[in-house]
Design an enzyme around this catalytic site. Sequence first.
Site, PDB file in Angstrom:
ATOM      1  N   LYS A  47     -56.435   2.952   4.703  1.00  0.00           N
ATOM      2  CA  LYS A  47     -57.825   2.726   5.051  1.00  0.00           C
ATOM      3  C   LYS A  47     -57.976   1.902   6.327  1.00  0.00           C
ATOM      4  O   LYS A  47     -58.982   2.016   7.033  1.00  0.00           O
ATOM      5  CB  LYS A  47     -58.525   1.926   3.925  1.00  0.00           C
ATOM      6  CG  LYS A  47     -58.636   2.629   2.616  1.00  0.00           C
ATOM      7  CD  LYS A  47     -59.324   1.671   1.611  1.00  0.00           C
ATOM      8  CE  LYS A  47     -59.310   2.261   0.214  1.00  0.00           C
ATOM      9  NZ  LYS A  47     -59.667   1.251  -0.790  1.00  0.00           N
ATOM     10  N   ASP A 104     -54.042   0.309  12.436  1.00  0.00           N
ATOM     11  CA  ASP A 104     -54.695  -0.958  12.748  1.00  0.00           C
ATOM     12  C   ASP A 104     -53.663  -2.036  13.045  1.00  0.00           C
ATOM     13  O   ASP A 104     -53.815  -2.830  13.968  1.00  0.00           O
ATOM     14  CB  ASP A 104     -55.634  -1.400  11.614  1.00  0.00           C
ATOM     15  CG  ASP A 104     -54.949  -1.419  10.259  1.00  0.00           C
ATOM     16  OD1 ASP A 104     -53.925  -0.725  10.083  1.00  0.00           O
ATOM     17  OD2 ASP A 104     -55.439  -2.125   9.361  1.00  0.00           O
ATOM     18  N   ASP A 107     -46.923  -4.569  10.881  1.00  0.00           N
ATOM     19  CA  ASP A 107     -46.513  -5.884  10.398  1.00  0.00           C
ATOM     20  C   ASP A 107     -45.010  -5.837  10.119  1.00  0.00           C
ATOM     21  O   ASP A 107     -44.203  -6.050  11.018  1.00  0.00           O
ATOM     22  CB  ASP A 107     -47.344  -6.181   9.138  1.00  0.00           C
ATOM     23  CG  ASP A 107     -47.331  -7.625   8.725  1.00  0.00           C
ATOM     24  OD1 ASP A 107     -46.251  -8.215   8.727  1.00  0.00           O
ATOM     25  OD2 ASP A 107     -48.394  -8.177   8.397  1.00  0.00           O
ATOM     26  N   PHE A 156     -51.572 -14.145   9.048  1.00  0.00           N
ATOM     27  CA  PHE A 156     -52.311 -13.156   8.263  1.00  0.00           C
ATOM     28  C   PHE A 156     -53.696 -12.961   8.864  1.00  0.00           C
ATOM     29  O   PHE A 156     -54.504 -13.881   8.894  1.00  0.00           O
ATOM     30  CB  PHE A 156     -52.418 -13.588   6.797  1.00  0.00           C
ATOM     31  CG  PHE A 156     -52.721 -12.421   5.915  1.00  0.00           C
ATOM     32  CD1 PHE A 156     -51.694 -11.698   5.305  1.00  0.00           C
ATOM     33  CD2 PHE A 156     -54.039 -11.991   5.724  1.00  0.00           C
ATOM     34  CE1 PHE A 156     -51.971 -10.589   4.521  1.00  0.00           C
ATOM     35  CE2 PHE A 156     -54.314 -10.883   4.946  1.00  0.00           C
ATOM     36  CZ  PHE A 156     -53.285 -10.190   4.342  1.00  0.00           C
ATOM     37  N   VAL A 157     -53.946 -11.748   9.341  1.00  0.00           N
ATOM     38  CA  VAL A 157     -55.221 -11.480  10.013  1.00  0.00           C
ATOM     39  C   VAL A 157     -56.098 -10.554   9.176  1.00  0.00           C
ATOM     40  O   VAL A 157     -55.610  -9.797   8.339  1.00  0.00           O
ATOM     41  CB  VAL A 157     -55.018 -10.872  11.424  1.00  0.00           C
ATOM     42  CG1 VAL A 157     -54.406 -11.888  12.363  1.00  0.00           C
ATOM     43  CG2 VAL A 157     -54.175  -9.603  11.376  1.00  0.00           C
ATOM     44  N   ASP A 163     -57.829  -5.752   5.917  1.00  0.00           N
ATOM     45  CA  ASP A 163     -58.354  -6.395   4.711  1.00  0.00           C
ATOM     46  C   ASP A 163     -57.461  -7.509   4.175  1.00  0.00           C
ATOM     47  O   ASP A 163     -56.287  -7.618   4.507  1.00  0.00           O
ATOM     48  CB  ASP A 163     -58.515  -5.360   3.598  1.00  0.00           C
ATOM     49  CG  ASP A 163     -57.164  -4.928   3.021  1.00  0.00           C
ATOM     50  OD1 ASP A 163     -56.253  -4.615   3.812  1.00  0.00           O
ATOM     51  OD2 ASP A 163     -57.010  -4.940   1.792  1.00  0.00           O
TER      52      ASP A 163
END
Length: 181
Positions: A47, A104, A107, A156-157, A163
């Site tokens: 998502k 997006d 990581d 942590f973004v 999300d």
Amino acid sequence: MPTSDEDSKKINILIPEVRLQQRVQELAQEISHDFKGKEIVAICILKGSFVFFSDVIRHLDMPMTCEFLGVSSYGNKMVSSGEVKVTLDLNEPIEGKHVVVFEDIVDSGLTLNYIMNTLRARKPATLKSCSLLFKPDALKVNVDPDYVGFKIENQFVVGYGVDLAGKYRGLPYIGYIEHGH
Ligand code: PRP
């Protein structure tokens, strides 16, 4: 400047909306230049990428179709489970097509690595990846997105599609949660 959100967690702005939009346009220009004269299949990785995707495709200057691939590896956790689950597959074959995957964030890299391997097996003519955010220090596998919006530190973004346990996707900027909140 810290701001508060629905769960009253402290969110600090890391990348403001104006800077995001400017960089999204630059990425679109780069991709349009590299694929000049070609038609592409733009793939949105659901998502998390839906916000970035909907902005970036509006600045791409070439014929294109849009496809959606749903994958998930975090569930409600802050650390990747390491197991990538396909939740929605593409509607059309990509064999012989010029494909650009839009993520997006990269990581650990496990998700993009899995996606690229899966899509490569379908024999596209070209397969490139574009990630708005990239955390080089968090990588667990060797994956190198072709287009990167911002390299960020290992924090942590949230926001702009990204999300935390399903929340914060609607923030118009990229923020990080202050330690201890
Ligand atoms: C997030 C994000 C990337 C992936 C990156 O997806 O959207 O796809 O994690 O992390 P990695 O490089 O460590 O694999 P998530 O699994 O949280 O699903 P979502 O996109 O539905 O939020």
